[in-house]
Design a protein around this motif. Structure first.
Motif: not given
Length: 371
Positions: A292-307
């Protein structure tokens, strides 16, 4: 002189009788070992071969002692000779008995090691048996050695007399020895406790003091951890009962692994999720349980994805995480360059300037109103 020569001939005859008894029992022992090996060769199990190989040497000495005890009534050694005979028997009999007991423990431990294969995927039960038997074997061997040494020393009259004298002050001596050997005794007791509570087992994957490795040996007082870079971390047994540590294979060897990616906030996440499924499905390290892949965090310039992926054990999970991270990064760079994180400049909008007439009229109006 004739008396001395007759006495020498008698002793020579006794020595020859003893040597003959040892030789006969040695031949009987060799014949018995030969027949037992022939019988063991016809069986498929290797346990009987281990028992025969382990007991070959101690039983040779046991047969010799039995032969000497048989011919002893036929030798008139006198008071001095009987005293030496009793002294030597008091030393050799406990030694051979302790050797036999230690051999039995060693053979049982080796048979368990042979029957418990920890190289298979589902090796939890095998690791549990091997760990428990290994710890109990070392405890039993320690007790056998201490008991054998005590029996051998107690056969010496001078040592026995000293032991009786020291028994009166055993309380004070026990306190002194206990205070001096407190760290060692703590680890010994912790080792006995570990044999039944099983916080760790052979081949467990653990993290201790920030080091990732596998349990290689569990001794009575210390544990040897094989670190991933082939270093060895030696840890006291009591540490695993008194301090926190991570055990990745406590109930099973299956693990979940994660690989984090940083992408632009406008990235097509469903497309990345589909690509992850494609990559993992083609990787033989994946066990088919979790992907699975989820968006675990959001920052002003990028998204953090967890595989999130799963594997059969810690080693395969680590390799699978590396494969996923490498393949996903290559896919983004090659097919989705727009998903690469970008730094945007913030533009501050200035208010539009007002017409000069409006400004002056309003100023004069305000001035006239204030007048």
């Amino acid at each position: 002189m004739p008396h001395i020569g007759a006495e020498a001939s008698i002793w020579l005859r006794y020595i020859l009788i003893a040597l003959a008894a040892i030789l006969v029992t040695g031949l009987i022992h060799r014949a018995a070992v030969f027949l037992l090996r022939r019988a063991a060769a016809r069986t498929a199990s290797q346990s009987d071969d281990i028992v025969i190989a382990r007991f070959r040497n101690p039983t040779r000495w046991l047969f010799a002692l039995i032969g000497l005890s048989i011919v002893k009534p036929f030798m008139d050694l006198g008071p001095q000779g009987n005293g030496w005979w009793s002294f030597l028997a008091g030393l050799t009999a406990p030694a051979v008995t302790g050797w036999m007991l230690a051999t039995a423990l060693s053979a049982a431990n080796e048979i368990v090691q042979l029957r418990t294969d920890i190289s298979v995927a589902d090796n939890l039960l095998a690791r549990r048996r091997r760990t428990r038997v290994g710890i109990l074997y070392r405890i039993g061997l320690f007790l056998v050695l201490i008991g054998t040494l005590c029996l051998m020393l107690m056969s010496i009259p001078a040592v026995r007399a000293v032991g009786v004298t020291l028994a009166a002050s055993a309380g004070i001596g026990a306190l002194a020895v206990g205070a001096a050997a407190q760290p060692a005794l703590k680890n010994v007791i912790a080792g006995i406790q570990m044999a039944f509570t099983e916080p760790i087992r052979i081949d467990d994957v653990v993290i201790v003091d920030g080091e990732w490795g596998r349990i290689e040996e569990i001794r009575l007082t210390y544990v040897v951890i094989n670190i991933w870079d082939q270093r060895r971390l030696v840890v006291p047994v009591s540490k695993f009962l008194e301090e926190n540590f991570q055990n990745w294979t406590r109930s099973s060897s299956e693990l979940l692994g994660t690989a984090f990616l940083h992408v632009d906030r406008t990235a097509d996440v469903p497309r990345l999720r589909a690509k992850l499924t494609e990559i993992v499905s083609a990787d033989p390290l994946w066990d088919g349980r979790v992907c699975g892949l989820q968006v675990t965090d959001s920052f002003p310039t990028y998204l953090e994805l967890r595989c999130l992926v799963s594997a059969a054990n810690a080693g395969r999970a680590f390799d699978l995480r590396c494969n996923v991270r490498e393949a996903m990064t290559a896919f983004i760079a090659r097919d989705m360059p727009e998903a690469l994180p970008r730094t945007r400049e913030l533009v501050t909008l200035q208010p539009a300037s007002e017409p000069a007439g409006t400004s002056s009229s309003s100023s004069s109006g305000s001035a006239s109103s204030s007048v």
